[in-house]
Scaffold this motif. Structure first.
Motif, PDB file in Angstrom:
ATOM      1  N   TYR D 206       0.809  -1.219   0.000  1.00 14.40           N
ATOM      2  CA  TYR D 206       0.000   0.000   0.000  1.00 14.40           C
ATOM      3  C   TYR D 206       0.835   1.257   0.000  1.00 14.40           C
ATOM      4  O   TYR D 206       0.294   2.344  -0.081  1.00 14.40           O
ATOM      5  CB  TYR D 206      -0.952  -0.017   1.195  1.00 14.40           C
ATOM      6  CG  TYR D 206      -2.158  -0.851   0.903  1.00 14.40           C
ATOM      7  CD1 TYR D 206      -2.094  -2.215   0.974  1.00 14.40           C
ATOM      8  CD2 TYR D 206      -3.341  -0.264   0.497  1.00 14.40           C
ATOM      9  CE1 TYR D 206      -3.173  -2.988   0.670  1.00 14.40           C
ATOM     10  CE2 TYR D 206      -4.435  -1.029   0.193  1.00 14.40           C
ATOM     11  CZ  TYR D 206      -4.341  -2.396   0.288  1.00 14.40           C
ATOM     12  OH  TYR D 206      -5.415  -3.154  -0.039  1.00 14.40           O
ATOM     13  N   GLU D 207       2.143   1.087   0.097  1.00 14.08           N
ATOM     14  CA  GLU D 207       2.972   2.291   0.026  1.00 14.08           C
ATOM     15  C   GLU D 207       2.963   2.843  -1.391  1.00 14.08           C
ATOM     16  O   GLU D 207       3.096   4.058  -1.586  1.00 14.08           O
ATOM     17  CB  GLU D 207       4.390   1.952   0.456  1.00 14.08           C
ATOM     18  CG  GLU D 207       5.207   3.190   0.705  1.00 14.08           C
ATOM     19  CD  GLU D 207       6.316   2.946   1.676  1.00 14.08           C
ATOM     20  OE1 GLU D 207       6.354   1.846   2.237  1.00 14.08           O
ATOM     21  OE2 GLU D 207       7.115   3.851   1.858  1.00 14.08           O
ATOM     22  N   ILE D 208       2.793   1.962  -2.370  1.00 15.69           N
ATOM     23  CA  ILE D 208       2.882   2.423  -3.759  1.00 15.69           C
ATOM     24  C   ILE D 208       1.744   3.380  -4.106  1.00 15.69           C
ATOM     25  O   ILE D 208       1.989   4.490  -4.556  1.00 15.69           O
ATOM     26  CB  ILE D 208       2.939   1.207  -4.703  1.00 15.69           C
ATOM     27  CG1 ILE D 208       4.170   0.391  -4.387  1.00 15.69           C
ATOM     28  CG2 ILE D 208       2.976   1.655  -6.134  1.00 15.69           C
ATOM     29  CD1 ILE D 208       4.184  -0.937  -5.027  1.00 15.69           C
ATOM     30  N   PRO D 209       0.472   3.003  -3.888  1.00 13.85           N
ATOM     31  CA  PRO D 209      -0.582   3.980  -4.178  1.00 13.85           C
ATOM     32  C   PRO D 209      -0.482   5.233  -3.327  1.00 13.85           C
ATOM     33  O   PRO D 209      -0.748   6.350  -3.817  1.00 13.85           O
ATOM     34  CB  PRO D 209      -1.875   3.223  -3.889  1.00 13.85           C
ATOM     35  CG  PRO D 209      -1.497   1.982  -3.244  1.00 13.85           C
ATOM     36  CD  PRO D 209      -0.091   1.687  -3.589  1.00 13.85           C
ATOM     37  N   LEU D 210      -0.062   5.048  -2.069  1.00 15.76           N
ATOM     38  CA  LEU D 210       0.079   6.210  -1.182  1.00 15.76           C
ATOM     39  C   LEU D 210       1.081   7.202  -1.755  1.00 15.76           C
ATOM     40  O   LEU D 210       0.780   8.393  -1.946  1.00 15.76           O
ATOM     41  CB  LEU D 210       0.526   5.729   0.189  1.00 15.76           C
ATOM     42  CG  LEU D 210       0.885   6.785   1.209  1.00 15.76           C
ATOM     43  CD1 LEU D 210      -0.363   7.341   1.809  1.00 15.76           C
ATOM     44  CD2 LEU D 210       1.751   6.214   2.292  1.00 15.76           C
ATOM     45  N   VAL D 211       2.259   6.694  -2.089  1.00 14.57           N
ATOM     46  CA  VAL D 211       3.310   7.580  -2.586  1.00 14.57           C
ATOM     47  C   VAL D 211       2.908   8.159  -3.939  1.00 14.57           C
ATOM     48  O   VAL D 211       3.107   9.346  -4.201  1.00 14.57           O
ATOM     49  CB  VAL D 211       4.642   6.812  -2.671  1.00 14.57           C
ATOM     50  CG1 VAL D 211       5.671   7.638  -3.384  1.00 14.57           C
ATOM     51  CG2 VAL D 211       5.115   6.465  -1.301  1.00 14.57           C
ATOM     52  N   LEU D 212       2.308   7.317  -4.774  1.00 12.97           N
ATOM     53  CA  LEU D 212       1.947   7.816  -6.105  1.00 12.97           C
ATOM     54  C   LEU D 212       0.909   8.924  -6.011  1.00 12.97           C
ATOM     55  O   LEU D 212       0.980   9.912  -6.739  1.00 12.97           O
ATOM     56  CB  LEU D 212       1.415   6.672  -6.960  1.00 12.97           C
ATOM     57  CG  LEU D 212       2.491   5.941  -7.748  1.00 12.97           C
ATOM     58  CD1 LEU D 212       1.890   4.783  -8.489  1.00 12.97           C
ATOM     59  CD2 LEU D 212       3.137   6.888  -8.733  1.00 12.97           C
ATOM     60  N   SER D 213      -0.035   8.788  -5.105  1.00 12.02           N
ATOM     61  CA  SER D 213      -1.051   9.840  -5.009  1.00 12.02           C
ATOM     62  C   SER D 213      -0.419  11.129  -4.515  1.00 12.02           C
ATOM     63  O   SER D 213      -0.708  12.216  -5.046  1.00 12.02           O
ATOM     64  CB  SER D 213      -2.181   9.400  -4.078  1.00 12.02           C
ATOM     65  OG  SER D 213      -1.695   9.229  -2.783  1.00 12.02           O
ATOM     66  N   LEU D 214       0.485  11.020  -3.539  1.00 15.06           N
ATOM     67  CA  LEU D 214       1.119  12.252  -3.057  1.00 15.06           C
ATOM     68  C   LEU D 214       2.031  12.841  -4.122  1.00 15.06           C
ATOM     69  O   LEU D 214       2.115  14.073  -4.267  1.00 15.06           O
ATOM     70  CB  LEU D 214       1.908  11.969  -1.780  1.00 15.06           C
ATOM     71  CG  LEU D 214       1.050  11.753  -0.552  1.00 15.06           C
ATOM     72  CD1 LEU D 214       1.903  11.647   0.673  1.00 15.06           C
ATOM     73  CD2 LEU D 214       0.069  12.879  -0.385  1.00 15.06           C
ATOM     74  N   VAL D 215       2.702  11.965  -4.882  1.00 16.51           N
ATOM     75  CA  VAL D 215       3.568  12.467  -5.954  1.00 16.51           C
ATOM     76  C   VAL D 215       2.741  13.193  -7.004  1.00 16.51           C
ATOM     77  O   VAL D 215       3.158  14.221  -7.540  1.00 16.51           O
ATOM     78  CB  VAL D 215       4.363  11.290  -6.557  1.00 16.51           C
ATOM     79  CG1 VAL D 215       4.905  11.650  -7.913  1.00 16.51           C
ATOM     80  CG2 VAL D 215       5.498  10.920  -5.652  1.00 16.51           C
ATOM     81  N   THR D 216       1.554  12.675  -7.264  1.00 24.70           N
ATOM     82  CA  THR D 216       0.696  13.352  -8.227  1.00 24.70           C
ATOM     83  C   THR D 216       0.308  14.730  -7.724  1.00 24.70           C
ATOM     84  O   THR D 216       0.256  15.692  -8.502  1.00 24.70           O
ATOM     85  CB  THR D 216      -0.558  12.507  -8.479  1.00 24.70           C
ATOM     86  OG1 THR D 216      -0.163  11.167  -8.637  1.00 24.70           O
ATOM     87  CG2 THR D 216      -1.263  12.968  -9.712  1.00 24.70           C
ATOM     88  N   VAL D 217       0.032  14.820  -6.442  1.00 31.70           N
ATOM     89  CA  VAL D 217      -0.287  16.141  -5.895  1.00 31.70           C
ATOM     90  C   VAL D 217       0.913  17.068  -6.006  1.00 31.70           C
ATOM     91  O   VAL D 217       0.779  18.246  -6.368  1.00 31.70           O
ATOM     92  CB  VAL D 217      -0.744  16.011  -4.429  1.00 31.70           C
ATOM     93  CG1 VAL D 217      -0.961  17.377  -3.830  1.00 31.70           C
ATOM     94  CG2 VAL D 217      -1.998  15.223  -4.359  1.00 31.70           C
ATOM     95  N   CYS D 218       2.097  16.517  -5.741  1.00 31.34           N
ATOM     96  CA  CYS D 218       3.303  17.332  -5.888  1.00 31.34           C
ATOM     97  C   CYS D 218       3.470  17.769  -7.323  1.00 31.34           C
ATOM     98  O   CYS D 218       3.924  18.885  -7.602  1.00 31.34           O
ATOM     99  CB  CYS D 218       4.532  16.536  -5.465  1.00 31.34           C
ATOM    100  SG  CYS D 218       4.619  16.270  -3.722  1.00 31.34           S
TER     101      CYS D 218
END
Lengths: 297, 188, 203, 481
Positions: D206-218
């Motif tokens: 679940y780290e992958i979707p978490l990080v990807l969503s935050l990266v998208t916000v960034c």
């Protein structure tokens, strides 16, 4: 597949949203929790609580005939009856009646088998104590008062026993023994359902009425005492209290009503009665409370 | 399982290692016998003496029964501090990286558990990363190219770990062990 | 920001940096020795995470924040995976026997043969020491002239720009490599269906 | 009207009381350490050493305030969760200790601290002790960059303003997995071990979707700096990242132009990066501004809508991943009480267990505040500036300012900007916490294979798709960043 997947996704979102909404709506309902020591919910009349021996609500004489059927039927063997045959009347006379509530599993078989409906299940379930020995209740602690007996007879819808021919001396003995147990059990019975208003308490008060009417017969000396009517309702219990020694039944019947105010015997008699019980007593039955105040004063 | 190849026999190994030791000693002596190099060594590389002193001390302690890891750690830390204390920062970082690389190499060769071998390889890769980043800090601070290379090394390390673990899993499935000494299906 | 200048000056002064460096270096060295010498493979895995933490501290000191954080992020999880797999693969009893820092039993030979055997058991140590020493000599034989320029605090931006412009091809290659490694790892590790016996024999 | 009104009222009272109990000490301590003591030191003896001490104190303020904040906050959140869950399940919840159970968790904390600290036989004692520490440490250090973001870059917390803030937070958030595996393994207990392994598998998935969503916000914001991301979203709900990452900023600007409110801030200053973005010749009419921000007319409107949709999906992805990262229901497989007798912390007792407990709730708070900063504009007022200007707030503000001016200017006790920012942050964060509790009260626990399927086959592709869509849709709209 794609549309199916998306459709399923939306469906599941809808379901989850529905669940969340339902749960959120639950927070607007009234909580069903009862804060137990403060409020005790209404106990059904046939609740199988602590065992007790009832007396005739009208005359106050003990109903046990020492037939030992309960002792025999008890699966746990927790009942122990001591009786002897009286040489005078050639009848069985009850000496002691012990129930070990640490063993009892509250199956109620003894109450079903009892021919005189003497042994009954009360509504009392707060029997916690500090030692195992104190769970063994003897005749004194088992026997109910007249009002309580009346209350249970009425609540359980049992036929009232016919009064035996008046016989003051033996009849007073159980009544005297009943006093401490009654002192403890009565508040519990009154405490049973304060949440829904004082209905059982009122019932208890109603039940006490016949006792009041029957009182002159039991203790005619008291009739002369000038006291308020509500105060009178609880008199028999208070009356019987000073005569705590079952070995001296004569004293209780012969002693005048002035011993009501005698407070010296009280601490011995009510060792287990907690302050809360007294509180509840005061709240639920003001006349009793007034009486208690009077005693303490 | 009795393999009678040259390397497997004790005699062959003895010859090989004896030769290696001989060659090393010869090379070192030859190094020293040349007066020019000797002077250079004595003047500039005083730390070699310290280093060998520490190694000898470590061997002595092991000989009298000290625990090997403690001696290795103490020796490594001591030699590191002694060797790098007078140097400037870049050399310190590079020496640390070399030291970690050496430790990783030791672990990789010596350990019998395949997972530990993988760990040692990770350690070596990280040592290399320190090297690169130290260069990028002290030599090329503007366009940090060393860090770029370090990023690629991170990628390679991740790939290596994944494939290595998968291989270990597969091997375990076939042989029910991860002991490196028992992986002797592939012969010379 | 200028109210932190005094503090910053102190922290970035040479003495403090040196002291910090030595603390982290000693930590890293002793922990890495612990990794290769701990008897328990799982413990050594956890110690390895400590080593990587120390190394990422070094990266922070070298002002490579991005790499330091990536190091923590990748290795904390990656090594945990290694540990988990080690957990699943190792039999604690057999692992206890396999102590790497102790040699095999010596043969009964005496004299030169035993000496050579000892030497041959010391081969890993020799190789390691030799490689370290070679590198160290190579480092020392060169005279480095460090640039006094400060590293820009915004070097993440520099990195990103370099990765997407000049180094975009290696970047793509790296991603292809990762993909290949991913697929390869899955193919290697995928359990074949005809071998349920080993799974049950594990415990 | 509402039959349960007294209970809800009690819950609200508890929330208000405890929030005061949390933030008053934090505020006072950080004021004392960061403002008062340095001021006294510098005025007392203006020597070099004193100045250095004062600066050290100022630099230590964030960490001290966090240390004060964490235990009290955890106590509050436990009580909040228990009472709210009781509301959802038609119960009363803790109501005995203190008035209406107000002090229940404080009593629990005291009890936990005095309990015996047991290390089981056969456990690896060192690792067993280390695990809670490693679990707890990231929740202190990981939260630091958020401090600068949520206090509107207050001068005391500027030191925590890292250029790679969100990356730092993510790195810190990946550390607890190690501690969980460590705790599970070192307990010498099979249940704990299974819990630890589950934690590892779940966190990695679940780290992958978490990080990807935050990266998208960034990516939407164009920065890794949380302070910058928070400041970009200033100026009302239309500028928040939840509204398409600034996709509605054109609309906001257009309305401002139409109303003739020429970006005159009442409370919060306009973002600093703004002047470089806006063209020199400022457009004057509504249509012109709209055209400037949405240059491709219809396509731009569509992509703005897509951006908004995507940002909602991103928020959902983030919350899901975060729930799994901090092991909350429905992802609490590592500590499933019914299957694993609370998993990795089965063997823990006393203060070690208390640390685990503390860290769990602190993680919940941190996760919620990350969501607040990244999606809901940090400490920003949800009401847009032009609407605030219409409201008759000026006399109130003036009177408030007159009352508070000695505190503001003399003692520096109150910074109005920071105060309002903190207010909104608290509100938003505890709303997220409430949502987490609501989810806990609603959803059942996943099975482990469902969990893996959901993570790898649904969330990861979804996050990748959202990433790509955002990359392309963002070109067509002029957003911030």
């Amino acid at each position: 597949m794609g549309s199916n997947l998306i459709g399923r996704a939306f469906e599941s979102f809808k379901r989850i949203g529905e669940g969340l909404r339902t749960v959120l709506m639950h927070s607007f309902r009234e909580p069903i929790t009862k804060t137990y020591p403060d409020t005790v919910s209404q106990i059904a009349p046939h609740f199988r609580g602590r065992l007790a021996l009832s007396v005739n609500p009208d005359t106050g004489e003990h109903l046990c005939i020492s037939c030992r059927q309960c002792e025999r039927v008890c699966p746990d063997k927790c009942i122990e009856i001591t009786a002897h045959k009286s040489p005078e009347t050639n009848k069985l006379e009850l000496i002691d009646f012990k129930i070990d509530h640490g063993l009892c599993m509250f199956c109620g078989l003894c109450t079903e088998v009892c021919p005189t409906t003497c042994i009954i299940n009360t509504n009392d379930f707060e029997m916690a104590d500090y030692t195992r020995e104190s769970l063994v209740y003897d005749l004194r602690r088992l026997t109910l008062t007249q009002e309580e007996s009346a209350f249970y007879f009425e609540a359980k819808d049992m036929p009232k026993p016919k009064p035996k021919p008046p016989k003051p001396a033996p009849g007073a003995a159980p009544a005297a023994g009943a006093a401490p147990a009654g002192a403890k059990a009565a508040p519990v019975g009154a405490k049973a359902a304060p949440a829904e208003g004082a209905k059982p308490a009122a019932a208890a008060a109603d039940a006490a009425k016949p006792a009041e009417s029957a009182k002159p017969a039991a203790a005619p000396a008291e009739a002369a005492k000038p006291a308020a009517a509500p105060l009178e309702a609880t008199k028999p219990a208070e009356d019987a209290k000073p005569a705590e020694a079952a070995a001296k039944p004569q004293d209780s019947s012969t002693e005048p009503a002035k011993t009501v105010g005698d407070t010296t015997a009280k601490p011995e008699e009510k060792p287990t009665a907690s302050p809360e019980v007294k509180e509840a007593e005061k709240e639920k039955a003001p006349e009793q409370g007034a009486d208690a105040d009077k005693k303490e004063g | 399982m009795q393999d009678q190849g040259f390397m497997k026999s004790t005699i062959g190994k003895d010859f090989l290692y004896g030769g290696l030791v001989f060659l090393t000693i010869c090379a070192f002596l030859g190094f020293l016998s040349n007066p020019a190099t000797r002077d250079v060594i004595i003047n500039n590389y005083y730390d070699i003496g310290m280093f060998f002193g520490i190694v000898g001390l470590g061997l002595f302690f092991i000989g009298i029964g000290a625990r090997t890891p403690g001696v290795i750690a103490g020796g490594a830390i001591g030699s590191f501090i002694v060797l790098t204390a007078p140097q400037d920062a870049l050399v310190r970082y590079l020496s640390l990286s070399a030291l970690l690389f050496g430790i990783g190499m030791y672990g990789m060769i010596k350990s019998r558990n395949a997972v530990r071998v993988l760990m040692s390889i990770e350690l070596m890769l990280n040592a290399v990363n320190i090297n690169l980043i130290a260069f990028s800090r002290f030599v090329d601070p503007v366009q940090v190219k060393g860090q770029l290379f370090a990023i690629f090394i991170l990628t390679v390390a991740a790939a290596e770990a994944a494939v290595g673990l998968a291989i270990v899993l597969a091997v375990y499935r076939n042989m029910s062990t991860v002991d490196m000494n028992k992986f002797n299906l592939l012969k010379w | 920001m200028d109210q932190y200048m005094i503090l910053k000056d102190y922290v970035s002064s040479a003495d403090a940096e040196t002291a910090l460096f030595y603390v982290i270096a000693i930590l890293a060295i002793s922990l890495s020795v612990g990794v290769i010498s701990d008897r328990n493979i799982i413990r050594s895995g956890f110690i390895l995470i400590g080593v990587f933490g120390a190394i990422s501290g070094l990266f922070l000191m070298l002002q490579a924040q991005f790499l330091a954080l990536a190091q923590v992020m990748i290795y904390a999880v990656g090594i945990t995976l290694v540990v988990v797999i080690a957990l699943m693969l190792t039999n604690p009893r057999s692992e206890r026997e396999a102590v790497i820092t102790e040699g095999d039993e010596f043969s009964q030979e005496t004299g030169a043969v035993q000496f050579i055997q000892r030497l041959q058991q010391g081969t890993p140590a020799f190789v390691a020491v030799f490689s370290f020493f070679t590198i160290y000599l190579a480092i020392r034989s060169e005279s480095w002239t460090p640039v006094t320029e400060k590293v820009s605090t915004d070097n993440v931006k520099v990195l990103g720009e370099a990765l997407t412009t000049v180094y975009s091809l290696p970047f793509e290659f790296a991603s292809v490599l990762l993909l290949a490694a991913l697929i390869g790892a899955i193919m290697l590790a995928k359990a074949e269906k005809r071998q349920p016996a080993i799974e049950s024999a594990e415990d | 009207m509402i039959p349960n009104a007294p209970e809800i009222g009690k819950l609200l009272f508890i929330i208000c009381f405890w929030i005061c109990a949390i933030f008053l000490p934090v505020w006072l301590v950080s004021w004392a350490v960061g403002v008062l003591l340095p001021m006294l030191l510098e005025q007392g003896s203006p020597s070099m050493a004193m100045t250095a001490t004062a600066e050290t104190l100022r630099a230590l303020t964030p960490i001290i305030s966090v240390m004060v904040f964490i235990p009290i906050n955890a106590m509050f959140m436990v009580l909040y969760e228990r009472r709210a869950l009781a509301l959802f399940t038609v119960r009363l919840g803790p109501n005995r200790v203190g008035p209406d159970g107000l002090l229940q968790t404080a009593a629990d904390a005291v009890k936990l601290l005095f309990k015996e600290d047991i290390t089981p036989r056969g456990a690896d004692a060192f690792m067993f002790t280390l695990a809670p520490i490693i679990f707890f440490a990231p929740s202190i250090f990981g939260a630091l960059p958020l401090l600068a973001a949520i206090t509107n870059n207050h001068s005391l917390y500027q030191i925590t303003n890292l250029p790679t803030g969100i990356f730092y937070i993510l790195a810190a958030a990946s550390l607890p997995v190690v501690a969980l595996v460590m705790a599970g393994w070192s307990s010498n207990n099979k249940y704990s071990l299974v819990g630890g392994l589950r934690a590892a598998a779940q966190a990695i998935s679940y780290e992958i979707p978490l990080v990807l969503s935050l990266v998208t916000v960034c990516l939407m914001a164009g920065s890794l700096d949380v302070v910058k991301i928070a400041q970009q979203q200033d100026g009302g709900i239309l500028n928040w990242n939840i509204a398409g990452g600034g996709a509605l900023r054109g609309l906001d600007k257009a309305i401002q132009t139409k109303l003739g409110v020429e970006t005159t801030p009442l409370i919060t200053p306009q973002q600093s990066s703004d002047p470089t973005e806006t063209p020199v010749a400022a457009p004057t009419t509504f249509e012109e501004v709209i055209h400037q921000y949405y240059p491709f007319e219809f396509l731009s409107y569509i992509s703005a809508g897509v951006l908004i949709f995507c940002s909602f999906i991103l928020l959902g992805l983030y919350l899901t991943g975060a729930c799994a990262e901090i092991n909350r229901i429905p992802f609490d497989l590592p500590e499933a009480e019914s299957e694993l007798v609370s998993g990795y912390n089965t063997e823990y007792s006393g203060i070690k267990f208390a640390i685990f407990f503390l860290a769990e709730f602190t993680n919940l708070f941190i996760v919620s505040s990350i969501a607040t900063v990244m999606f809901l504009g940090g400490g920003d007022n949800p009401i847009p500036q032009w609407l605030l200007n219409k409201m008759p707030l000026e006399p109130i503000q003036k009177s408030l300012g007159a009352i508070l001016s000695p505190f503001i200017n003399g003692l520096h006790l109150i910074d109005p900007d920071t105060f309002w920012a903190a207010f909104w942050v608290i509100f938003k964060v505890y709303t997220f916490v409430f949502i987490a509790i609501l989810i806990r009260g609603t959803l059942p626990r996943f099975r482990i294979d469902q969990l893996m399927d959901f993570g790898w086959k649904r969330l990861v592709p979804l996050s990748l798709i959202a990433f790509l869509v955002v990359v392309f849709a963002r070109v067509l709209v002029v957003c911030h960043g």
